[in-house]
Design a protein around this motif. Structure first.
Motif, PDB file in Angstrom:
ATOM      1  N   UNK A 216       0.825  -1.211   0.000  1.00 55.95           N
ATOM      2  CA  UNK A 216       0.000   0.000   0.000  1.00 55.95           C
ATOM      3  C   UNK A 216       0.859   1.260   0.000  1.00 55.95           C
ATOM      4  N   UNK A 217       1.918   1.262   0.794  1.00 55.36           N
ATOM      5  CA  UNK A 217       2.813   2.422   0.852  1.00 55.36           C
ATOM      6  C   UNK A 217       3.559   2.613  -0.464  1.00 55.36           C
ATOM      7  N   UNK A 218       3.952   1.503  -1.091  1.00 53.79           N
ATOM      8  CA  UNK A 218       4.649   1.583  -2.381  1.00 53.79           C
ATOM      9  C   UNK A 218       3.714   2.151  -3.454  1.00 53.79           C
ATOM     10  N   UNK A 219       2.479   1.706  -3.447  1.00 53.90           N
ATOM     11  CA  UNK A 219       1.487   2.222  -4.401  1.00 53.90           C
ATOM     12  C   UNK A 219       1.270   3.710  -4.167  1.00 53.90           C
ATOM     13  N   UNK A 220       1.121   4.094  -2.898  1.00 53.95           N
ATOM     14  CA  UNK A 220       0.903   5.497  -2.541  1.00 53.95           C
ATOM     15  C   UNK A 220       2.065   6.362  -3.013  1.00 53.95           C
ATOM     16  N   UNK A 227       0.722  12.166  -9.369  1.00 57.99           N
ATOM     17  CA  UNK A 227      -0.576  12.734  -8.981  1.00 57.99           C
ATOM     18  C   UNK A 227      -1.026  13.867  -9.898  1.00 57.99           C
ATOM     19  N   UNK A 228      -0.144  14.809 -10.188  1.00 61.22           N
ATOM     20  CA  UNK A 228      -0.523  15.964 -11.013  1.00 61.22           C
ATOM     21  C   UNK A 228      -0.951  15.533 -12.411  1.00 61.22           C
ATOM     22  N   UNK A 229      -0.234  14.577 -12.977  1.00 58.21           N
ATOM     23  CA  UNK A 229      -0.551  14.101 -14.330  1.00 58.21           C
ATOM     24  C   UNK A 229      -1.906  13.396 -14.358  1.00 58.21           C
TER      25      UNK A 229
END
Length: 373
Positions: A216-220, A227-229
């Motif tokens: 989960x942390x790796x995905x985050x 995120x911006x893209x």
């Protein structure tokens, strides 16, 4: 069941050599040619003086439905080809062509909707009395209603045409970005770059909470870097849709969703009200699960994870048998159908890096088959 089940689906039985299949390219050519013919036929039908001949209209509708089935088969096959191997760049061009086919077909559908909406009540009633129309009466009723609500034909056609490089193009771009993401995870004692689908599988279903948490942390972390893209693309998708709603005078943001799923807004609101009324049930289940797991700070990756573990991992073959047996307790025919789907290799279940994320069911109406990813 003695047969050893394959974890990979079979697309070659539908279209040999897949993207370069002569059969597939022939279908594409047939769709292109037939759509052009249909477009001209509909113009002639609407230009004809006097009352529209219902016999010609019915033949046109039947041909249109065949092309709609062909378009769905063409598009779903391409989606399957890409989903099973996102490194296959050859299919991207065909997906673009499929978007053009769907847009042209949508243009014909819009004009057909208007044609049905403009029929007099007497002619409409006469149309519905025809025996060959009876199986598709519900579909025609929908078309007639849409024709009465849609924008002027040229505006709707413009929206459909702009959607190819607008909302549809953006959706395809988003999917391609998502499938290209690689998440670094520690697996089998080493760091491996896995797909977003594989990482989510670890984050949601791994038995060990530390494994779920690390995934989960790796995905985050990776998602935050992009995120911006992603936000930019998703905002453009939403903005395109909202602009269309504004032009159509729709103030209910759920109107399109309800139309596509053939439900009324009141039905949806009733469902949500019922969920809210009984939400304590699911809350108590989650709370109990957290207590049994002795989890102090629960997170999203704890909601679906298995709490009770078994000593032996269930082999795929045994899982297939279990599914079929359970289907049979509900319906013999459903159990038989499930067995046929497994034996005919309709189902793609292998966990591997090159696959797309998520899952879906693909329809092949011309071939009378489906596939499950």
């Amino acid at each position: 069941m003695e047969q050893i089940m394959n974890q990979n689906w079979d697309l070659a039985s539908l279209y040999p050599d897949e993207t370069m299949s002569n059969k597939l390219l022939e279908l594409r050519a047939e769709l292109d040619m037939t759509i052009e013919t249909l477009s001209e036929n509909l113009k002639q039908l609407n230009r004809s003086s006097g009352i529209i001949k219902l016999s010609k209209l019915v033949k046109f509708i039947q041909r249109t439905q065949y092309v709609q089935n062909g378009s769905e088969e063409f598009d779903d096959l391409l989606i399957c080809i890409y989903a099973q191997n996102t490194n296959n760049t050859e299919v991207i061009g065909l997906l673009d062509h499929s978007a053009v086919i769907k847009s042209k077909l949508q243009s014909i559908q819009l004009e057909l909707n208007l044609t049905l909406a403009n029929l007099s009540e007497d002619l409409w009633a006469e149309l519905l009395r025809l025996s060959e129309v009876d199986p598709i009466a519900f579909y025609l009723l929908e078309c007639r209603q849409k024709g009465k609500e849609q924008l002027p034909l040229e505006m709707e056609r413009l929206i459909s045409s702009l959607s190819i490089n607008g909302i549809k193009g953006l959706e395809q771009h988003y999917e391609q970005m998502l499938t290209k993401i690689r998440i670094p995870l520690k697996m089998d004692g080493e760091i491996k770059e896995v797909s977003i689908g594989q990482a989510l599988n670890e984050a949601i279903y791994a038995k060990n909470r530390l494994v779920r948490q690390d995934a989960a942390l790796a995905i985050k972390h990776i998602c935050e870097k992009n995120a911006d893209l992603f936000a930019s693309v998703l905002n453009r998708i939403a903005g395109f849709r909202l602009t269309i709603y504004e032009q159509r005078g729709w103030d209910n943001l759920l109107k399109e969703l309800c139309l596509q799923n053939r439900i009324m807004d009141e039905t949806l609101q009733t469902m949500l009200t019922s969920i809210n009324k009984h939400k304590e049930l699911i809350k108590s289940y989650i709370q109990r699960k957290i207590e049994l797991g002795q989890i102090k700070n629960p997170s999203w990756f704890d909601l679906e994870s298995p709490h009770f573990t078994v000593a032996v991992k269930v082999p795929y073959q045994d899982a297939v048998t279990l599914i079929i047996e359970q289907f049979e307790t509900f319906s013999d025919s459903l159990g038989k159908f499930a067995e046929e789907a497994f034996e005919a290799d309709w189902i793609e279940t292998e966990n591997r890096p090159s696959k797309a994320e998520g899952g879906f069911c693909a329809s092949f109406p011309l071939s009378k088959q489906s596939r499950i990813f």
